[in-house]
Write a protein that holds these residues in place. Structure first.
Motif, PDB file in Angstrom:
ATOM      1  N   GLU A  55       5.390   4.582  20.597  1.00 13.67           N
ATOM      2  CA  GLU A  55       5.380   5.243  19.301  1.00 13.67           C
ATOM      3  C   GLU A  55       6.668   4.968  18.537  1.00 13.67           C
ATOM      4  O   GLU A  55       6.654   4.732  17.324  1.00 13.67           O
ATOM      5  CB  GLU A  55       5.169   6.745  19.472  1.00 13.67           C
ATOM      6  N   ALA A  56       7.797   5.001  19.247  1.00 16.25           N
ATOM      7  CA  ALA A  56       9.076   4.695  18.594  1.00 16.25           C
ATOM      8  C   ALA A  56       9.103   3.257  18.103  1.00 16.25           C
ATOM      9  O   ALA A  56       9.668   2.959  17.045  1.00 16.25           O
ATOM     10  CB  ALA A  56      10.231   4.949  19.565  1.00 16.25           C
ATOM     11  N   LEU A  57       8.495   2.349  18.862  1.00 19.98           N
ATOM     12  CA  LEU A  57       8.411   0.951  18.456  1.00 19.98           C
ATOM     13  C   LEU A  57       7.669   0.830  17.132  1.00 19.98           C
ATOM     14  O   LEU A  57       8.127   0.161  16.192  1.00 19.98           O
ATOM     15  CB  LEU A  57       7.695   0.141  19.540  1.00 19.98           C
ATOM     16  N   VAL A  58       6.531   1.499  17.050  1.00 19.88           N
ATOM     17  CA  VAL A  58       5.709   1.444  15.843  1.00 19.88           C
ATOM     18  C   VAL A  58       6.443   2.070  14.656  1.00 19.88           C
ATOM     19  O   VAL A  58       6.424   1.536  13.535  1.00 19.88           O
ATOM     20  CB  VAL A  58       4.359   2.141  16.093  1.00 19.88           C
ATOM     21  N   GLN A  59       7.107   3.199  14.887  1.00 20.44           N
ATOM     22  CA  GLN A  59       7.789   3.894  13.801  1.00 20.44           C
ATOM     23  C   GLN A  59       9.020   3.138  13.321  1.00 20.44           C
ATOM     24  O   GLN A  59       9.381   3.211  12.138  1.00 20.44           O
ATOM     25  CB  GLN A  59       8.184   5.301  14.257  1.00 20.44           C
ATOM     26  N   THR A  60       9.667   2.397  14.225  1.00 18.47           N
ATOM     27  CA  THR A  60      10.881   1.673  13.864  1.00 18.47           C
ATOM     28  C   THR A  60      10.564   0.360  13.167  1.00 18.47           C
ATOM     29  O   THR A  60      11.268  -0.058  12.243  1.00 18.47           O
ATOM     30  CB  THR A  60      11.740   1.408  15.116  1.00 18.47           C
ATOM     31  N   GLY A  61       9.523  -0.338  13.634  1.00 12.45           N
ATOM     32  CA  GLY A  61       9.133  -1.608  13.043  1.00 12.45           C
ATOM     33  C   GLY A  61       8.019  -1.429  12.029  1.00 12.45           C
ATOM     34  O   GLY A  61       7.959  -0.446  11.299  1.00 12.45           O
ATOM     35  N   ILE A  62       7.131  -2.393  11.984  1.00 14.39           N
ATOM     36  CA  ILE A  62       6.002  -2.350  11.060  1.00 14.39           C
ATOM     37  C   ILE A  62       4.759  -2.862  11.764  1.00 14.39           C
ATOM     38  O   ILE A  62       4.812  -3.848  12.512  1.00 14.39           O
ATOM     39  CB  ILE A  62       6.280  -3.197   9.795  1.00 14.39           C
ATOM     40  N   ARG A  63       3.659  -2.169  11.550  1.00 10.32           N
ATOM     41  CA  ARG A  63       2.355  -2.680  11.965  1.00 10.32           C
ATOM     42  C   ARG A  63       1.885  -3.653  10.881  1.00 10.32           C
ATOM     43  O   ARG A  63       1.437  -3.222   9.809  1.00 10.32           O
ATOM     44  CB  ARG A  63       1.345  -1.547  12.080  1.00 10.32           C
ATOM     45  N   PRO A  64       1.954  -4.957  11.087  1.00  6.81           N
ATOM     46  CA  PRO A  64       1.507  -5.888  10.044  1.00  6.81           C
ATOM     47  C   PRO A  64       0.002  -5.782   9.836  1.00  6.81           C
ATOM     48  O   PRO A  64      -0.744  -5.525  10.780  1.00  6.81           O
ATOM     49  CB  PRO A  64       1.896  -7.255  10.608  1.00  6.81           C
ATOM     50  N   ASP A  65      -0.422  -5.971   8.612  1.00  8.20           N
ATOM     51  CA  ASP A  65      -1.852  -5.876   8.327  1.00  8.20           C
ATOM     52  C   ASP A  65      -2.628  -7.050   8.910  1.00  8.20           C
ATOM     53  O   ASP A  65      -3.813  -6.934   9.209  1.00  8.20           O
ATOM     54  CB  ASP A  65      -2.093  -5.773   6.819  1.00  8.20           C
ATOM     55  N   ALA A  66      -1.938  -8.200   9.053  1.00 14.60           N
ATOM     56  CA  ALA A  66      -2.624  -9.398   9.532  1.00 14.60           C
ATOM     57  C   ALA A  66      -1.595 -10.482   9.824  1.00 14.60           C
ATOM     58  O   ALA A  66      -0.429 -10.385   9.433  1.00 14.60           O
ATOM     59  CB  ALA A  66      -3.623  -9.903   8.487  1.00 14.60           C
ATOM     60  N   PHE A  67      -2.040 -11.510  10.521  1.00 12.47           N
ATOM     61  CA  PHE A  67      -1.286 -12.761  10.607  1.00 12.47           C
ATOM     62  C   PHE A  67      -2.019 -13.759   9.723  1.00 12.47           C
ATOM     63  O   PHE A  67      -3.197 -14.057   9.948  1.00 12.47           O
ATOM     64  CB  PHE A  67      -1.210 -13.273  12.048  1.00 12.47           C
ATOM     65  N   VAL A  68      -1.309 -14.261   8.719  1.00 12.20           N
ATOM     66  CA  VAL A  68      -1.919 -15.151   7.737  1.00 12.20           C
ATOM     67  C   VAL A  68      -1.310 -16.543   7.870  1.00 12.20           C
ATOM     68  O   VAL A  68      -0.087 -16.683   7.949  1.00 12.20           O
ATOM     69  CB  VAL A  68      -1.705 -14.627   6.307  1.00 12.20           C
ATOM     70  N   SER A  69      -2.142 -17.564   7.907  1.00  7.28           N
ATOM     71  CA  SER A  69      -1.697 -18.954   7.877  1.00  7.28           C
ATOM     72  C   SER A  69      -2.081 -19.575   6.543  1.00  7.28           C
ATOM     73  O   SER A  69      -3.225 -19.439   6.095  1.00  7.28           O
ATOM     74  CB  SER A  69      -2.333 -19.761   9.016  1.00  7.28           C
ATOM     75  N   ARG A  70      -1.096 -20.270   5.901  1.00  4.37           N
ATOM     76  CA  ARG A  70      -1.358 -20.918   4.616  1.00  4.37           C
ATOM     77  C   ARG A  70      -0.779 -22.318   4.623  1.00  4.37           C
ATOM     78  O   ARG A  70       0.216 -22.592   5.306  1.00  4.37           O
ATOM     79  CB  ARG A  70      -0.749 -20.109   3.473  1.00  4.37           C
ATOM     80  N   ASP A  71      -1.386 -23.195   3.861  1.00  5.56           N
ATOM     81  CA  ASP A  71      -0.853 -24.545   3.692  1.00  5.56           C
ATOM     82  C   ASP A  71       0.415 -24.477   2.853  1.00  5.56           C
ATOM     83  O   ASP A  71       0.458 -23.824   1.813  1.00  5.56           O
ATOM     84  CB  ASP A  71      -1.892 -25.435   3.010  1.00  5.56           C
TER      85      ASP A  71
END
Length: 376
Positions: free
Chosen positions: A63-79
């Motif tokens: 829980e501390a990990l989640v609260q300290t960092g960020i839950r990214p919405d996605a991993f996106v790959s782009r050219d």
């Protein structure tokens, strides 16, 4: 091994602090020796998947990990040139349920602080640079540059790609420069107002890439890391300062959104990217290796930190289970080598998540699931 076993961990990185915390939780006497004089908020970000969340959960830190960092919405790959989306892998509640844990981006220093909070006071002894070690039959004697001599029943080498413990086991083998330089910068989001930026995006070029992501839920601090070919460096070239022009010159045809982001970078640094050829000798007698000390990987899969933390979980389980160090270390290596070998290979290919593909084997991994017992 019984709880009177004295454990010396060399290196207070992510893996070293994790294995120390897990072993202390199980009652072992653990001392961590770190050559730095103290921890500083330097370095950069790290991407962690569900497998590492499972380990942090055992330490009461998920829980501390989640609260300290960020839950990214996605991993996106782009050219990198056209901006075309090549892959958009959501890290939503369904993904967390599927893989069994949270996905988190976080600053390495913040993760260090969390792991350190789970250790007893004075567990980490700063300012101790290991010179060498000698097995004495019923223990290991460690010699440090400041004159300290310490005794331990087992030694865990978590001292990184230039590991002194590794040299004691395998002899001198310098790291291997892979022909690419990392360009890194951490800077305030306010420097790039109006520039679109997802929580975690990798921009792919033919022989280079840029990874950009946020490190807290506030989304007020950006981390950007690029890898570019450069034959003027080698494994012994020290890190050097750079500038935003270093980024811009490396990506002259970058998509406008990426170029605007690169124009906002500041405090740019350059360092050679190194790994090591695969060697499946991870221990000798009472001494064992983990993390980059035994399987340094290229950072192109963003998996080095995860591998060290997974190592810590399996190694701690093995030490707790077996009576003899050699048995524990053999079982630990047997569990970890196939997985780490796959990660080393895919990291070298630099193909991970470029396009949609099978990901369960990586994100769904549970370091507490593999049987660690005498029968196995």
């Amino acid at each position: 091994m019984d709880h009177m076993t004295r454990v010396a961990v060399i290196g207070a990185g992510l893996g070293g602090l994790t294995v120390a915390g897990l072993l202390q939780r199980d009652g072992f006497a653990v001392t961590v020796f770190e050559q730095a004089s103290e921890f500083w908020r330097i370095g950069a970000g790290i991407i962690l998947g569900a497998s590492t969340a499972k380990v942090l959960r055992r330490l009461g830190l998920e829980e501390a990990l989640v609260q300290t960092g960020i839950r990214p919405d996605a991993f996106v790959s782009r050219d990198v040139a056209t901006g075309t989306v090549l892959n958009d892998m959501p890290f939503d509640a369904a993904a967390e349920a599927r893989f069994g844990g949270a996905f988190v981006n976080i600053h390495r220093a913040d993760l260090h602080r969390l792991l350190l909070s789970r250790l007893a006071p004075r567990t980490v002894r700063f300012g101790h640079r290991l010179l060498g070690l000698d097995e004495t039959g019923d223990g290991v004697r460690l010699s440090f540059a400041d004159g300290l001599v310490a005794e331990a029943d087992i030694v865990i080498g978590a001292d990184g790609i230039r590991s002194v413990v590794r040299e004691a086991i395998l002899g001198h083998e310098p790291p291997r420069y892979v022909g690419k330089v990392a360009i890194r910068a951490v800077f305030p989001r306010a420097r790039a107002p109006g520039v679109p930026m997802r929580d975690c995006t990798k921009w792919w070029g033919e022989d280079r890439h840029v990874l950009a992501y946020f490190m807290t839920e506030r989304r007020d601090e950006c981390y950007v890391m690029a890898a570019i070919p450069d034959d003027r460096w080698d494994a012994d070239t020290p890190p050097a300062p750079g500038s935003r022009d270093t980024f811009l010159d490396a990506f002259p045809t970058a998509h406008p959104e990426l170029r605007q982001l690169l124009m906002a970078t500041e405090n740019v640094s350059l360092l050679p990217i190194c790994d090591r050829p695969r060697r499946d000798v991870w221990s000798s007698g009472r001494t064992v290796l983990m993390g980059d000390a035994c399987h340094a990987v290229r950072p192109f899969m963003a998996a080095g930190g995860a591998m060290a933390i997974e190592d810590a979980a399996v190694l701690a389980r093995a030490i707790t289970t077996f009576d003899e160090p050699e048995q524990a270390f053999a079982r630990y290596a047997a569990i970890r080598i196939p997985r780490v070998g796959d990660v080393q290979r895919i990291s070298a290919e630099n193909s991970w998540l470029r396009v949609p593909g099978e990901t369960d084997w990586f994100f769904g991994y549970d370091p507490f699931a593999a049987p660690v017992d005498r029968a196995a």
